[in-house]
Design a protein around this motif. Structure first.
Motif, PDB file in Angstrom:
ATOM      1  N   LYS A  32      -1.160   4.878   0.814  1.00  0.00           N
ATOM      2  CA  LYS A  32      -1.264   4.150  -0.453  1.00  0.00           C
ATOM      3  C   LYS A  32      -0.730   4.987  -1.610  1.00  0.00           C
ATOM      4  N   ARG A  33      -0.944   6.288  -1.533  1.00  0.00           N
ATOM      5  CA  ARG A  33      -0.472   7.150  -2.612  1.00  0.00           C
ATOM      6  C   ARG A  33       1.049   7.193  -2.655  1.00  0.00           C
ATOM      7  N   THR A  34       1.683   7.181  -1.487  1.00  0.00           N
ATOM      8  CA  THR A  34       3.145   7.152  -1.452  1.00  0.00           C
ATOM      9  C   THR A  34       3.677   5.864  -2.055  1.00  0.00           C
ATOM     10  N   LYS A  35       3.053   4.748  -1.701  1.00  0.00           N
ATOM     11  CA  LYS A  35       3.480   3.457  -2.253  1.00  0.00           C
ATOM     12  C   LYS A  35       3.288   3.430  -3.763  1.00  0.00           C
ATOM     13  N   GLU A  36       2.148   3.950  -4.209  1.00  0.00           N
ATOM     14  CA  GLU A  36       1.896   3.986  -5.650  1.00  0.00           C
ATOM     15  C   GLU A  36       2.909   4.879  -6.354  1.00  0.00           C
ATOM     16  N   GLY A  37       3.270   5.985  -5.700  1.00  0.00           N
ATOM     17  CA  GLY A  37       4.245   6.897  -6.294  1.00  0.00           C
ATOM     18  C   GLY A  37       5.607   6.256  -6.486  1.00  0.00           C
ATOM     19  N   VAL A  38       6.005   5.414  -5.535  1.00  0.00           N
ATOM     20  CA  VAL A  38       7.291   4.721  -5.665  1.00  0.00           C
ATOM     21  C   VAL A  38       7.267   3.763  -6.850  1.00  0.00           C
ATOM     22  N   VAL A  39       6.193   2.985  -6.957  1.00  0.00           N
ATOM     23  CA  VAL A  39       6.091   2.002  -8.036  1.00  0.00           C
ATOM     24  C   VAL A  39       6.028   2.688  -9.390  1.00  0.00           C
TER      25      VAL A  39
END
Length: 228
Positions: A32-39
């Motif tokens: 989830k942190r990786t996805k949040e980082g992209v956004v």
């Protein structure tokens, strides 16, 4: 893209005609942190680049893009506010100094990070790819023709130690015979022939080790050595 007006340029994000806005899907195996980082990266880019006239349009574009990738609207709003908070920080602001560790990603990683608090940050590795699991990698170091060899002298107790990546019997002995015919004094055994008049016993050439990495192969320095 830059739009110019009489009192100065306006800035907005330019996208190529081939752009597909195809990023990490919410149902992918990333954390989830990786996805949040992209956004958050896209929101920060908009805040840093876009002029006020184009900022709202770009923010909406980012939201729509990730909504199509099944990111929930509430999550996108949360990440947008987080990006705005980052941009509102004064430059040079003294933030908490944190230690970082790296562990493999798992379902417990995010819970662990919540427990350790602000004093420790956890970075996760992406793990093995499917291709790494199903594909057998060939070892560049395991080459049978990568050899260290010896050739005894026919007139004394000395021995020539050499190394080759082409194979002793396949290529190297032929190269040595050619060097002898040319009287190539760059070869130490030619110098030995000149000084002592001894020839090598080609028929007794033997392989000491094979299948070596280049660095391992070159550790044994080529040249004439005594048995003792």
């Amino acid at each position: 893209m830059i739009h110019r007006r009489p009192n100065g340029p306006l800035f907005s994000i330019y996208r190529k005609p081939t752009n597909k806005d195809d990023f990490i899907h919410y149902f992918s195996a990333h954390s989830k942190r990786t996805k949040e980082g992209v956004v958050i990266g896209f929101f920060l880019r908009a805040l840093r680049v876009c002029s006020p006239e184009f900022l709202e349009e770009e923010m909406q574009h980012v939201c729509n893009t990730f909504k199509h990738l099944h990111y929930h609207r509430s999550k996108l709003t949360h990440v947008q506010r987080k990006a705005e908070k980052i941009m509102s920080r004064p430059r040079g602001e003294d933030t908490h100094k944190t230690q970082r560790i790296m562990i493999s990603h798992s379902k417990l990683t995010e819970h662990l990070e919540a427990l350790v608090g602000l004093t420790l940050k956890i970075a996760t590795s992406s793990g093995k790819k499917i291709g790494d699991i199903i594909r057998e990698k060939s070892s560049n170091h395991n080459k049978p023709l990568s050899q260290v060899y010896s050739i005894p002298c026919g007139g004394c107790d000395k021995v020539y130690i050499g190394e080759t990546a082409q194979g002793l019997h396949k290529q190297r002995i032929g190269q040595h015979r050619s060097a002898l015919q040319r009287h190539d004094t760059r070869s130490t055994f030619i110098v030995h022939v000149d000084s002592d008049g001894h020839l090598l016993k080609w028929s007794q050439a033997s392989i000491i080790k094979q299948g070596l990495a280049p660095r391992q192969r070159k550790i044994g320095r080529s040249g004439i050595h005594s048995y003792n």
